[in-house]
Design an enzyme around this catalytic site. Structure first.
Site, PDB file in Angstrom:
ATOM      1  N   ARG A  86       1.174  -1.022  -0.263  1.00 18.39           N
ATOM      2  CA  ARG A  86       0.509   0.507   0.091  1.00 18.39           C
ATOM      3  C   ARG A  86       0.735   0.919  -0.104  1.00 18.39           C
ATOM      4  O   ARG A  86       2.103   1.209   0.523  1.00 18.39           O
ATOM      5  CB  ARG A  86      -0.940   0.134   1.636  1.00 18.39           C
ATOM      6  CG  ARG A  86      -1.810  -0.877   1.317  1.00 18.39           C
ATOM      7  CD  ARG A  86      -3.111  -0.897   2.286  1.00 18.39           C
ATOM      8  NE  ARG A  86      -2.648  -1.092   3.175  1.00 18.39           N
ATOM      9  CZ  ARG A  86      -2.076  -1.023   4.847  1.00 18.39           C
ATOM     10  NH1 ARG A  86      -1.880   0.823   4.300  1.00 18.39           N
ATOM     11  NH2 ARG A  86      -1.286  -1.453   5.498  1.00 18.39           N
ATOM     12  N   TYR A 214      -1.898  -2.920  -6.601  1.00 17.65           N
ATOM     13  CA  TYR A 214      -0.948  -3.614  -5.715  1.00 17.65           C
ATOM     14  C   TYR A 214      -3.254  -4.453  -5.074  1.00 17.65           C
ATOM     15  O   TYR A 214      -3.560  -3.292  -4.717  1.00 17.65           O
ATOM     16  CB  TYR A 214      -0.016  -2.920  -4.984  1.00 17.65           C
ATOM     17  CG  TYR A 214      -0.430  -3.665  -3.423  1.00 17.65           C
ATOM     18  CD1 TYR A 214       0.257  -4.911  -3.159  1.00 17.65           C
ATOM     19  CD2 TYR A 214      -1.591  -3.405  -1.968  1.00 17.65           C
ATOM     20  CE1 TYR A 214       0.701  -5.914  -1.582  1.00 17.65           C
ATOM     21  CE2 TYR A 214      -1.122  -4.109  -0.940  1.00 17.65           C
ATOM     22  CZ  TYR A 214      -0.187  -4.871  -0.411  1.00 17.65           C
ATOM     23  OH  TYR A 214      -0.005  -5.220   0.390  1.00 17.65           O
ATOM     24  N   GLY A 215      -3.367  -4.563  -4.018  1.00 19.12           N
ATOM     25  CA  GLY A 215      -4.753  -5.497  -3.552  1.00 19.12           C
ATOM     26  C   GLY A 215      -5.071  -4.533  -2.243  1.00 19.12           C
ATOM     27  O   GLY A 215      -5.899  -3.701  -2.526  1.00 19.12           O
ATOM     28  N   GLY A 216      -4.254  -4.289  -1.957  1.00 22.33           N
ATOM     29  CA  GLY A 216      -4.854  -2.880  -1.231  1.00 22.33           C
ATOM     30  C   GLY A 216      -5.106  -1.916  -1.110  1.00 22.33           C
ATOM     31  O   GLY A 216      -5.819  -0.737  -1.016  1.00 22.33           O
ATOM     32  N   LYS A 223      -9.492  -2.037   1.414  1.00 21.13           N
ATOM     33  CA  LYS A 223      -9.223  -0.938   2.817  1.00 21.13           C
ATOM     34  C   LYS A 223      -9.951   0.553   2.101  1.00 21.13           C
ATOM     35  O   LYS A 223     -10.544   0.854   2.792  1.00 21.13           O
ATOM     36  CB  LYS A 223      -8.008  -0.927   2.284  1.00 21.13           C
ATOM     37  CG  LYS A 223      -6.564  -1.769   2.504  1.00 21.13           C
ATOM     38  CD  LYS A 223      -7.616  -2.219   3.915  1.00 21.13           C
ATOM     39  CE  LYS A 223      -6.618  -3.367   4.646  1.00 21.13           C
ATOM     40  NZ  LYS A 223      -6.914  -3.930   6.265  1.00 21.13           N
ATOM     41  N   HIS A 243     -10.608  -2.332  11.647  1.00 24.04           N
ATOM     42  CA  HIS A 243      -9.669  -3.422  11.127  1.00 24.04           C
ATOM     43  C   HIS A 243      -9.240  -4.494  11.984  1.00 24.04           C
ATOM     44  O   HIS A 243      -8.267  -3.935  12.488  1.00 24.04           O
ATOM     45  CB  HIS A 243      -8.098  -2.245  11.066  1.00 24.04           C
ATOM     46  CG  HIS A 243      -7.453  -3.189  10.079  1.00 24.04           C
ATOM     47  ND1 HIS A 243      -6.170  -2.474  10.430  1.00 24.04           N
ATOM     48  CD2 HIS A 243      -7.304  -4.142   9.123  1.00 24.04           C
ATOM     49  CE1 HIS A 243      -5.373  -2.842   9.797  1.00 24.04           C
ATOM     50  NE2 HIS A 243      -5.702  -4.336   8.885  1.00 24.04           N
ATOM     51  N   SER A 265      -1.937  -3.736  10.011  1.00 21.82           N
ATOM     52  CA  SER A 265      -1.181  -5.199   8.987  1.00 21.82           C
ATOM     53  C   SER A 265       0.312  -5.880   9.335  1.00 21.82           C
ATOM     54  O   SER A 265       1.135  -5.338  10.442  1.00 21.82           O
ATOM     55  CB  SER A 265      -0.604  -4.385   8.101  1.00 21.82           C
ATOM     56  OG  SER A 265      -1.807  -2.973   7.663  1.00 21.82           O
ATOM     57  N   CYS A 267       0.869  -8.189  11.733  1.00 18.87           N
ATOM     58  CA  CYS A 267       0.536  -7.674  13.680  1.00 18.87           C
ATOM     59  C   CYS A 267       0.417  -9.737  13.759  1.00 18.87           C
ATOM     60  O   CYS A 267      -0.253 -10.164  14.966  1.00 18.87           O
ATOM     61  CB  CYS A 267       0.581  -7.352  14.201  1.00 18.87           C
ATOM     62  SG  CYS A 267       1.488  -5.389  14.012  1.00 18.87           S
ATOM     63  N   GLY A 268      -0.364 -10.351  12.782  1.00 23.05           N
ATOM     64  CA  GLY A 268      -0.828 -11.662  13.088  1.00 23.05           C
ATOM     65  C   GLY A 268      -1.987 -11.676  13.659  1.00 23.05           C
ATOM     66  O   GLY A 268      -3.313 -12.830  13.926  1.00 23.05           O
ATOM     67  N   LYS A 269      -2.499 -11.661  12.704  1.00 22.53           N
ATOM     68  CA  LYS A 269      -4.743 -11.145  12.459  1.00 22.53           C
ATOM     69  C   LYS A 269      -4.866 -12.830  11.771  1.00 22.53           C
ATOM     70  O   LYS A 269      -5.537 -13.355  12.339  1.00 22.53           O
ATOM     71  CB  LYS A 269      -5.080 -10.163  11.549  1.00 22.53           C
ATOM     72  CG  LYS A 269      -5.261  -8.564  12.187  1.00 22.53           C
ATOM     73  CD  LYS A 269      -6.285  -7.914  12.796  1.00 22.53           C
ATOM     74  CE  LYS A 269      -6.540  -7.350  10.474  1.00 22.53           C
ATOM     75  NZ  LYS A 269      -5.420  -6.736  10.597  1.00 22.53           N
ATOM     76  N   ASP A 292     -10.007  -9.783   9.198  1.00 21.68           N
ATOM     77  CA  ASP A 292      -9.050  -8.356   8.984  1.00 21.68           C
ATOM     78  C   ASP A 292      -9.845  -7.447   8.369  1.00 21.68           C
ATOM     79  O   ASP A 292      -9.451  -6.242   9.191  1.00 21.68           O
ATOM     80  CB  ASP A 292      -8.406  -8.444   7.021  1.00 21.68           C
ATOM     81  CG  ASP A 292      -7.582  -7.064   6.708  1.00 21.68           C
ATOM     82  OD1 ASP A 292      -7.178  -6.572   7.658  1.00 21.68           O
ATOM     83  OD2 ASP A 292      -7.948  -7.039   6.167  1.00 21.68           O
ATOM     84  N   SER A 383       4.059 -10.081   0.170  1.00 19.12           N
ATOM     85  CA  SER A 383       4.164 -11.504  -0.544  1.00 19.12           C
ATOM     86  C   SER A 383       2.843 -12.006  -0.021  1.00 19.12           C
ATOM     87  O   SER A 383       2.267 -12.222   1.338  1.00 19.12           O
ATOM     88  CB  SER A 383       4.645 -12.602  -1.091  1.00 19.12           C
ATOM     89  OG  SER A 383       5.259 -13.422  -0.518  1.00 19.12           O
ATOM     90  N   ARG A 384       2.235 -12.444  -0.835  1.00 21.95           N
ATOM     91  CA  ARG A 384       0.898 -12.650  -0.452  1.00 21.95           C
ATOM     92  C   ARG A 384      -0.123 -13.822  -1.163  1.00 21.95           C
ATOM     93  O   ARG A 384       0.026 -14.412  -1.982  1.00 21.95           O
ATOM     94  CB  ARG A 384      -0.704 -11.255  -0.788  1.00 21.95           C
ATOM     95  CG  ARG A 384      -0.282  -9.669  -0.352  1.00 21.95           C
ATOM     96  CD  ARG A 384      -0.457  -9.576   1.037  1.00 21.95           C
ATOM     97  NE  ARG A 384      -0.112  -8.857   1.974  1.00 21.95           N
ATOM     98  CZ  ARG A 384      -1.019  -8.695   2.921  1.00 21.95           C
ATOM     99  NH1 ARG A 384      -1.955  -8.299   3.107  1.00 21.95           N
ATOM    100  NH2 ARG A 384      -0.712  -6.866   3.604  1.00 21.95           N
ATOM    101  N   GLY A 509       0.207 -20.640  17.985  1.00 20.47           N
ATOM    102  CA  GLY A 509      -1.266 -21.457  19.204  1.00 20.47           C
ATOM    103  C   GLY A 509      -0.853 -21.497  20.599  1.00 20.47           C
ATOM    104  O   GLY A 509      -1.784 -20.969  21.347  1.00 20.47           O
ATOM    105  N   ASN A 511      -1.047 -17.949  22.053  1.00 25.39           N
ATOM    106  CA  ASN A 511      -1.982 -17.112  22.050  1.00 25.39           C
ATOM    107  C   ASN A 511      -3.484 -17.082  22.787  1.00 25.39           C
ATOM    108  O   ASN A 511      -3.851 -16.666  23.565  1.00 25.39           O
ATOM    109  CB  ASN A 511      -1.975 -16.165  20.960  1.00 25.39           C
ATOM    110  CG  ASN A 511      -0.701 -15.627  20.671  1.00 25.39           C
ATOM    111  OD1 ASN A 511       0.442 -15.523  21.187  1.00 25.39           O
ATOM    112  ND2 ASN A 511      -0.718 -14.786  19.279  1.00 25.39           N
TER     113      ASN A 511
HETATM  114  C1  OXD Z   1      -3.367  -4.753   5.445  1.00 31.15           C
HETATM  115  C2  OXD Z   1      -4.077  -5.462   4.538  1.00 31.15           C
HETATM  116  O1  OXD Z   1      -2.550  -3.933   4.674  1.00 31.15           O
HETATM  117  O2  OXD Z   1      -5.017  -6.313   5.918  1.00 31.15           O
HETATM  118  O3  OXD Z   1      -3.550  -4.689   6.525  1.00 31.15           O
HETATM  119  O4  OXD Z   1      -3.522  -5.897   3.327  1.00 31.15           O
HETATM  120 MN    MN Z   2      -5.480  -5.498   7.133  1.00 34.94          MN
END
Ligand code: OXD
Ligand code: MN
Length: 611
Positions: A86, A214-216, A223, A243, A265, A267-269, A292, A383-384, A509, A511
């Site tokens: 982004r 790019y996706g975002g 977003k 978010h 973004s 951080c392990g969501k 997300d 990468s996604r 795990g 967590n």
């Molecule tokens: C982000 C995403 O950047 O979810 O937060 O792609």
């Molecule tokens: Mn996100």
């Protein structure tokens, strides 16, 4: 937009039978007159359409077919190397008054921006096809849901939107003759960063994104609509677009409790949303609603209810392994699009952190031969993968419930090497909002720019709040009055580091142990100790059995250091100053009260299990 009479009709414009209401058809025609595509294709969301577009994308080199025996239905896309994250500096909120965008957003004047974009869009789709992508955010027919239409000249975008949203002809039936839909225009242009802009016009429910694939930036449902525009709609209509992941935790006796959690973004969501509980948590199950974004409303029972507006996951690949996220590894076995990961000689995917070492003959994310030991990453750090949410073994069918799921806790979390303990509970709603408003996190590769720099990222919405941040905080405080059964609010930090520079807490795990304490607090089964900054579990309140964690390490994970917290609150105060006159006084006062109560010898007060 575009509100232009200057454009002339394109006599060559071919279209497959346009559907949808009059307002929609007129708008599509108007954009086609401006951009002048060779053809306009209305997407119906069918399997036949997916197959046709996929074949075309492969033929044009937009997608690379992966090994279909190993990963059926999976493809790889390689982006232009200048277009892999982004671009917050090129993202604008174009409200008529600058103060409505607020000090944390880039602002530009709507009239001037429309004019500039109209210039860039003029004739921009010549020689290309414009796809009309109708989608709905939220379950079809839900009172939460909103229709969006994205016009795009990118097949990659269409194929991703197909995964990320409920997309296709049924959406046009839901829309009917209504004019109430988000208007999104996406045009790839020549991917020149000099002509890249992602612009939001909340007053017109419109988004225009140019110059990025790019996706975002380009999947406008995500977003742009589900967060920036929706947060602004939520303020007007009395709800929240956040978010946040949403997950359900089912105990061995069958009680399911839903929580929503905001993290910046990377951080392990996605990990947390589909976590595999440790072996000691026999009989516990995790059910994913979303990874997300959450749309939250007050339900008929006065509680807070949430839906995931999306239908798929667009998440970071590196770091995923069977150990860190087994569910993710399973869901990526089929029908997924990978972007900027590395490719093995037998046409499979690879990234740093995967279970198997890099094989010989690997191609990096740009398609170049990659040598073991190279300082460059084989897969891009951002990468996604894009994958349908139903691929996830932990997916909950309640993700399709029109009324959403009831939320018992809100969790805020950042990436903090110091200061913030493993978990903290707020003492009341205003304190919870304060925790969210003062969240800080170290920057990651999800956005272009320096990585690892601490910045304030309130509610993980800094890049996504579509209006003035002070008004956003005030809206959160107001929601606290509207919600009659308030969820508890917690703050977590999985990323605290010890003196040796290593992470203190094993994360992933494990967590679950922290979530379990939250559930026990919610259901009146666990205590903690009151500190000036919130309630922290005693070591004995956390279920650490089976975890090889020395007592001193657990103590470090839960420690509150007065000097660090004083500095933290000073820095939060500077941020509040930056917000300026819209900053709610309740939050400023709370900051001062907490700051005053922090001293080295504050007595420890135990907190009972029930409030
Ligand atoms: C982000 C995403 O950047 O979810 O937060 O792609
Ligand atoms: Mn996100």
């Amino acid at each position: 937009m575009p509100r232009s009479d200057e454009v002339t009709p394109n006599p060559d414009n071919k279209t497959n039978s346009p559907t949808g209401g009059r307002a929609l058809r007129d708008w599509v025609k108007q954009v086609a007159r401006l951009t002048r595509p060779d053809a306009v294709v209305w997407c119906d969301g069918s399997e036949a359409e997916k197959d046709r577009l996929t074949r075309q994308a492969v033929a044009e080199g937009i997608l690379i077919e992966l090994n279909q025996a190993k990963r059926p239905g999976c493809y790889l896309h390689r982006s232009n190397p200048n277009d892999v994250a982004r671009t917050e500096q090129l993202t604008f909120v174009c409200t008529p008054n600058k103060k409505d965008a607020g000090p944390t957003n880039n602002w530009s004047d709507p009239a001037q921006t429309y004019t500039k974009l109209r210039g860039w869009l003029g004739g921009s789709m010549r020689g290309r096809t414009m796809y009309v992508v109708p989608y709905v955010l939220g379950p079809l027919g839900s009172p939460f849901s909103k229709v969006g239409i994205e016009l795009t000249d990118s097949i990659y975008v269409v194929l991703n939107m197909r995964i990320m949203t409920r997309m296709g002809a049924a959406v046009l039936d839901q829309l009917g003759e209504s004019r109430d839909f988000n208007r999104g225009i996406h045009c790839t242009l020549d991917l020149n960063p000099e002509r890249r802009l992602i612009c939001h016009f909340p007053q017109d429910n419109t988004i225009i994104s140019v110059g990025s694939g790019y996706g975002g930036n380009a999947l406008l449902s995500k977003k742009c609509f589900a967060l920036r525009i929706a947060s602004s709609l939520g303020r007007e209509e009395g709800w929240l677009a956040e978010h946040m992941l949403i997950l359900g935790l089912e105990s061995p006796n069958g009680e399911t409790t839903y929580v929503a959690a905001a993290f910046p973004s990377m951080c392990g969501k996605t990990n947390l949303a589909m976590l595999t509980p440790p072996a000691e948590f026999q009989g516990w199950k995790v059910h994913t609603i979303g990874d997300d974004i959450a749309w939250l409303r007050v339900g008929p029972d006065g509680g807070l209810w949430a839906v995931n507006p999306e239908n798929g996951y667009f998440a970071v690949a590196p770091g995923n392994s069977e150990k860190s996220n087994l569910n993710a590894m399973r869901m990526l076995q089929h029908d997924s699009i990978f972007t900027n990961v590395a490719m093995t000689p037998d046409g499979d995917v690879w990234w740093e952190g995967m279970d198997t070492p890099a094989p010989d003959g690997l191609l990096d994310w740009q398609g170049r031969p990659w040598k073991k030991g190279s300082p460059d990453k084989a897969a891009h750090p951002n990468s996604r993968f894009t994958t349908p949410m139903r691929n996830n073994p932990a997916w909950s069918p309640h993700a399709d419930d029109p009324q959403g799921v009831p939320i018992s806790a809100i969790i805020f979390g950042g990436r903090r090497a110091t200061t913030v303990p493993l978990v903290l509970e707020s003492t009341d709603w205003t304190h919870g909002v304060f925790m969210g408003a003062t969240m800080g996190s170290e920057t990651t590769a999800a956005a272009a720019g320096a990585v690892g720099v601490l910045r304030r990222d309130p509610m993980a919405m800094l890049p996504f709040c579509g209006y003035n941040m002070g008004d956003y905080f005030a809206h959160w405080l107001k929601m606290g009055i509207a919600i009659k059964k308030l969820p508890r609010v917690f703050m977590v930090n999985w990323f605290r580091k010890g003196a040796d520079g290593d992470f203190i807490w094993p994360g992933y795990g494990e967590n679950m142990r922290v979530l379990k304490w939250m559930l026990d607090r919610i259901h009146g089964r666990a205590g903690g100790r009151q500190t000036p900054v919130g309630i922290v579990p005693n070591q004995a309140d956390l279920d650490l059995k089976g975890l090889d964690l020395p007592a001193s390490t657990a103590r470090d994970a839960l420690a509150i250091n007065p000097a660090e917290w004083k500095a933290e609150l000073e820095s939060a105060g500077e941020f509040f100053e930056k917000i300026g006159p819209t900053m709610p006084k309740e939050l400023k006062e709370r900051r001062q009260a907490i700051l005053k109560s922090i001293h080295d010898d504050a007595p420890v007060q135990q907190v009972a299990a029930s409030r």
